[in-house]
Design an enzyme around this catalytic site. Structure first.
Site, PDB file in Angstrom:
ATOM      1  N   SER A   1       0.853  -1.466  -0.265  1.00  8.94           N
ATOM      2  CA  SER A   1       0.152  -0.501  -0.071  1.00  8.94           C
ATOM      3  C   SER A   1       0.745   1.298   0.260  1.00  8.94           C
ATOM      4  O   SER A   1       2.129   1.234   0.278  1.00  8.94           O
ATOM      5  CB  SER A   1      -0.884  -0.210   1.377  1.00  8.94           C
ATOM      6  OG  SER A   1      -1.054   1.302   1.525  1.00  8.94           O
TER       7      SER A   1
ATOM      8  N   TYR B   1      -1.384  -1.363  10.556  1.00 10.74           N
ATOM      9  CA  TYR B   1      -1.400  -0.976   9.631  1.00 10.74           C
ATOM     10  C   TYR B   1      -0.146  -0.937   8.284  1.00 10.74           C
ATOM     11  O   TYR B   1       0.483  -1.570   7.742  1.00 10.74           O
ATOM     12  CB  TYR B   1      -2.511  -0.496   8.525  1.00 10.74           C
ATOM     13  CG  TYR B   1      -3.055  -1.133   6.642  1.00 10.74           C
ATOM     14  CD1 TYR B   1      -3.043  -1.839   6.782  1.00 10.74           C
ATOM     15  CD2 TYR B   1      -2.481   0.150   6.092  1.00 10.74           C
ATOM     16  CE1 TYR B   1      -4.401  -2.338   5.188  1.00 10.74           C
ATOM     17  CE2 TYR B   1      -2.896   0.238   5.268  1.00 10.74           C
ATOM     18  CZ  TYR B   1      -3.633  -1.126   4.293  1.00 10.74           C
ATOM     19  OH  TYR B   1      -3.808  -1.014   2.855  1.00 10.74           O
TER      20      TYR B   1
END
Length: 255
Positions: A152, A165
């Site tokens: 990401s 995350y």
């Protein structure tokens, strides 16, 4: 004149973890369209995964299947790999896409519990490593194999659903580079880092999506197909690329 269909991934066997929906589903569909046999994986979304399986194209006799497995559990990963080995005998492409998260403001440290932190770690980082570790013998049989880790832009910007995350995605990109060195020359390892992607998960985030689009030079969000196309390019037409993090963000990280 009869048209000859050229399938870029003919005879390739592909495992896409977390492929019952969203980005994982799009990757599975894209690679199946190019002739690969696809292994769909999910831990909870069983009906959705079975629907994806039924929708996969079988252009030239590919043999698709669905395997239920929790990527956060090493024992279940091991059982999945044993089944793949028994059914196919080798694995050409591994796409580590499975993920989990929970939205917590970065300033609210107390809300990020150790239980949640560990859950995110087990799936995103440890799970990806264990999948690679367990798949390695089959990938060596395949010859020139590929590993794609779906990361990401949170790995770069440190902006994401929560601090854990972001950290795990950064770790995944770093691990990609280490593994590219360790597994060369016969196995290439790359990462793909999407920006906010248009999925069912964010359908109601109207204001946030508008904000992100306004900050993106190409003035739209990523689509699942954008990410799938990047994965396909890495495994099919970029044979001299390894250890890289391909950012699919429309220029979002430019600020």
């Amino acid at each position: 004149m009869e048209r000859i269909l050229v399938l870029a991934l003919f005879n390739e066997v592909v495992l896409v973890t977390g492929s019952s929906r969203g980005i994982g589903k799009a990757i599975a569909m894209r690679l199946a369209q190019e002739g690969a046999s696809i292994i769909i994986n999910a831990s909870k979304s069983i009906k959705e995964a079975e629907k994806v399986l039924s929708e996969l194209p079988t252009i030239d006799g590919q043999k698709h299947c669905f395997i239920k497995s929790d990527i956060g559990e090493p024992g279940q990963i091991s059982q999945m790999m044993k089944r793949i080995n028994k059914q196919y005998g080798y694995l050409s492409i591994l796409v580590n896409n499975a993920g989990t998260t929970h939205f917590i403001k970065h300033s609210e440290l107390k809300k990020l519990t150790t239980v949640l932190f560990d859950k995110i770690y087990k799936v995103h980082l440890r799970g990806s490593f264990v999948c690679i570790q367990q798949a390695l013998p089959m990938m060596k049989k395949a010859g020139n194999a590929n590993i794609i880790n779906i990361a990401s832009i949170a790995a770069i910007t440190a902006i994401g659903s929560n601090i854990a995350y972001c950290a795990m995605k950064a770790g995944l990109v770093n691990m990609t580079m280490s593994l590219a060195r360790a597994l060369a020359p016969n196995i290439r390892v790359n990462a793909v880092s999407p920006a906010l992607t248009e999925t069912e998960l964010i359908k109601d985030w109207i204001e946030y999506k508008e904000e992100q689009i306004s900050k993106t030079p190409l003035r739209r969000l990523a689509t699942c197909e954008d990410v799938a196309n990047a994965v396909f390019a890495l495994v099919s037409s970029l044979p001299y690329v390894t250890g890289q993090n391909i950012v699919v963000d429309g220029g979002r990280v430019l600020g």
